[in-house]
Every structure is written in structure tokens, then in C-alpha cells.
Design an enzyme around this catalytic site. Structure first.
Site, short mmCIF file in Angstrom:
data_model
loop_
_atom_site.label_atom_id
_atom_site.label_comp_id
_atom_site.label_asym_id
_atom_site.label_seq_id
_atom_site.Cartn_x
_atom_site.Cartn_y
_atom_site.Cartn_z
N PRO A 120 0.79 -1.24 0.00
CA PRO A 120 0.00 0.00 0.00
C PRO A 120 0.82 1.29 0.00
O PRO A 120 0.24 2.36 0.01
CB PRO A 120 -0.81 -0.12 1.29
CG PRO A 120 0.00 -1.00 2.17
CD PRO A 120 0.79 -1.92 1.30
N ASP A 135 3.04 1.60 -11.79
CA ASP A 135 1.79 2.35 -11.76
C ASP A 135 1.93 3.64 -10.97
O ASP A 135 2.90 3.84 -10.25
CB ASP A 135 0.72 1.52 -11.02
CG ASP A 135 0.23 0.39 -11.87
OD1 ASP A 135 0.38 0.44 -13.08
OD2 ASP A 135 -0.34 -0.55 -11.28
N LYS A 150 -2.24 5.18 -14.83
CA LYS A 150 -3.54 4.66 -14.43
C LYS A 150 -4.10 5.35 -13.20
O LYS A 150 -4.09 4.83 -12.12
CB LYS A 150 -3.53 3.15 -14.17
CG LYS A 150 -3.37 2.31 -15.39
CD LYS A 150 -4.69 1.72 -15.80
CE LYS A 150 -4.51 0.47 -16.62
NZ LYS A 150 -3.99 -0.61 -15.81
N GLY A 158 0.64 -1.48 -7.32
CA GLY A 158 0.29 -1.14 -5.94
C GLY A 158 -0.50 -2.27 -5.30
O GLY A 158 -1.24 -2.99 -5.97
N ASP A 181 -1.84 -5.59 -4.04
CA ASP A 181 -1.70 -6.95 -4.55
C ASP A 181 -2.07 -6.96 -6.03
O ASP A 181 -3.06 -6.33 -6.41
CB ASP A 181 -2.64 -7.88 -3.77
CG ASP A 181 -2.52 -9.30 -4.28
OD1 ASP A 181 -1.64 -10.03 -3.80
OD2 ASP A 181 -3.29 -9.68 -5.19
N MET A 213 -11.62 2.60 -4.64
CA MET A 213 -11.96 3.55 -5.72
C MET A 213 -13.37 4.12 -5.55
O MET A 213 -14.11 4.25 -6.51
CB MET A 213 -11.85 2.84 -7.09
CG MET A 213 -10.45 2.34 -7.39
SD MET A 213 -10.37 1.26 -8.81
CE MET A 213 -10.86 -0.31 -8.11
#
Ligand SMILES: C[S@@+](CC[C@H](N)C(=O)[O-])C[C@H]1O[C@@H](n2cnc3c(N)ncnc32)[C@H](O)[C@@H]1O
Length: 268
Positions: free
Chosen positions: A30, A53, A75, A106, A108, A188
């Protein structure tokens, strides 16, 4: 004991073929570098090229060998530095060129990370790969926010869902989510927070159910806003939060009052 038998005959194709590379699909956790696995760190040190990412923190990038080429593939919601198909193609191209390719994601790689699609492409091209699990954001952020996701007095189940909107809707099974004694973690979901709280109340969860938003969990800039399904949207709006954030819903959130242990660097 050394093996002394006759050498195995090499086939003509094996002789001619360029040495094939491989791909390491690695979960970087994380954000806090100390939460990388030992396997992740070993493969990071071996990489010739890294595709990473937007969630990979500078502190983690700093652990890569200097000689490794770095390619940002992005992304964020409105910023896709590279489309998924292009990322897949680049992984294949570099591995076929004989490179050791690190695909650093990021959390898993299999948790809302499209890692499955990437290795399906590699598998279709006969490219060797390895998958290294990482601490997913839900587990990291909950631990650093002092919120045990299950607790025998409050929750016997925990579900992870994605809360992004499509055409102004969040396509989730609200009846299944609004069960008692269950913790819900929404990835998200910040933009959809008011909608999520409203739907959960409409489907039967009490307005007083505990709820929290954790921003940049585990990092020196972590922030946590707590409340209830009824109060959290307004509190989060006042706090002016920004991605990446996770929403945690369930009465386990109240345990934070006693179990909060982590003081982020910026608040010391
Ligand atoms: C595309 S998903 C990838 C999830 C990742 N594969 C994982 O296992 O954590 C990105 C979302 O994860 C969540 N996220 C990732 N890192 C986070 C962090 N440090 N704190 C809070 N949420 C985080 C946010 O909801 C973010 O929008």
C-alpha cells in the site's frame, strides 16, 4: 556431487533462439516500503526494466537498482499514461527481447489490479512469469488506521468491492452488502461516497453504522476521517480528501477510538 554424464544434445531451435526473458508481476503493497515482501525486494533488484503504476511511492522506486530502466504506465481515473493493451504488449516485447521485466503494481496484483489479464497475455505467448502477492490496500490501510476488519463482537465477514461509477451509477449488490455483522471495504469509491452511504441505508443498514475513509493508508501522509453512514459524506467533503482512498463501513470502525496506534510523520 557433480554431475558427470554426457551432455544433453541441444536441439537446433534451442541453439538459435535468443535467450528468453521473464516477467515478475509484483505487488508493492500500500505504499510504506517496509511492507514489501522479501521476494518482492529480491526481484526488484534483479530487474532490467520496470513498468510501474501511479500508486508506487517514490520511496519504493528508490529501492530499484540504478541500472534498471523505468517506464511509468500510469492509471489514475482520468490519466491512463498507457492503455492496458499497450502495457500487455510492452511486457511481451521486453520479455521476448530477453529482459527481466518487473511489473510493479500497488497493493496486490490480483486485487482490482488487472494482473490476471497481464499474465494471461504472457501465458498465451509462452513467456515465463512469476506472481508475488502484496499487502492489499484494504489490509494495510485498516491495520494502520487501527480498524480490525473482523472482530468477534462486531463482524464475522468482510467484503472488498470496487466503488467507481459508470454512467452515474455504482453497480453493486446492495442487498448482499447491507448485511449485519459484515465489514465492507470499498476501493476507488471516494467520488461515490454519498451514493454508497445512501444505498446502504436504503437497503437496511442503520444510519449510525460506523464508517471511515482512509487516505494514503500506511504512508507518512495518511489521513483518516471517521463518522457514520449518516455523517461521513459531509465530514469527508469538509476534509477535502483525495485519492487514493478506501472506505470502510461497519461497526469495527468504532474500535479505532481505542486502537489507533499510528501517527503519520506529518502529524507528529
Ligand atoms: C486500481 S485499485 C488497485 C488496488 C491494489 N491492487 C491493491 O491491492 O491495493 C486502486 C485503489 O486502491 C486503493 N488504494 C491503493 N493504495 C491505497 C492506500 N495507500 N490508501 C488507501 N487506498 C489505497 C484506492 O481505492 C485506489 O483507488
Amino acid at each position: 556431487m557433480t554431475r558427470t554424464g554426457p551432455k544433453r544434445p541441444q536441439t537446433v531451435t534451442a541453439k538459435r533462439r535468443a535467450p528468453q526473458g521473464e516477467v515478475y508481476l509484483v505487488g508493492a503493497g500500500p505504499g510504506e516500503p517496509d511492507l514489501l515482501t522479501i521476494r518482492a525486494l529480491k526481484l526488484m533488484r534483479r530487474a532490467d526494466v520496470v513498468l510501474y503504476d501511479n500508486l508506487i511511492s517514490p520511496a519504493i522506486l528508490a529501492l530499484l537498482p540504478k541500472r534498471a530502466e523505468r517506464i511509468y504506465v500510469g492509471k489514475q481515473r482520468a490519466d491512463h499514461a498507457m492503455r492496458q493493451e499497450a502495457i500487455n504488449a510492452l511486457l511481451v516485447e521486453r520479455a521476448l527481447a530477453g529482459q527481466r521485466v518487473l511489473r510493479l503494481k500497488g497493493g496486490d496484483p490480483f486485487m482490482f489490479g488487472r494482473g490476471g489479464e497481464e499474465i494471461a497475455t504472457l501465458s498465451a505467448h509462452g513467456i515465463r512469469f512469476e506472481v508475488v502477492p502484496g499487502i492489499t490496500a484494504a489490509l494495510g490501510a485498516a491495520a494502520y488506521a487501527g480498524i480490525p476488519l473482523t472482530h468477534r463482537d462486531h463482524a464475522q465477514a468482510c467484503v472488498f468491492v470496487a466503488g467507481q461509477q459508470k454512467d452515474g451509477r455504482v453497480d453493486l449488490d446492495w442487498t448482499a452488502l447491507a448485511r449485519p455483522r459484515q465489514t465492507i471495504v470499498v476501493y476507488m469509491g471516494l467520488l461515490s461516497l454519498p451514493l454508497i452511504c445512501r444505498e446502504l441505508i436504503l437497503h437496511g443498514l442503520p444510519r449510525a453504522t460506523g464508517a471511515a475513509v482512509v487516505q494514503q493508508g500506511t504512508t507518512p501522509t495518511q489521513r483518516v476521517v471517521t463518522g457514520t453512514l449518516g455523517t461521513l459524506p459531509a465530514r469527508a467533503a469538509r476534509a477535502n480528501l483525495h485519492a487514493p482512498t478506501l472506505i470502510i463501513v461497519g461497526n469495527v470502525v468504532r474500535l479505532r477510538d481505542k486502537l489507533d496506534w499510528f501517527t503519520p510523520e506529518e502529524q507528529k
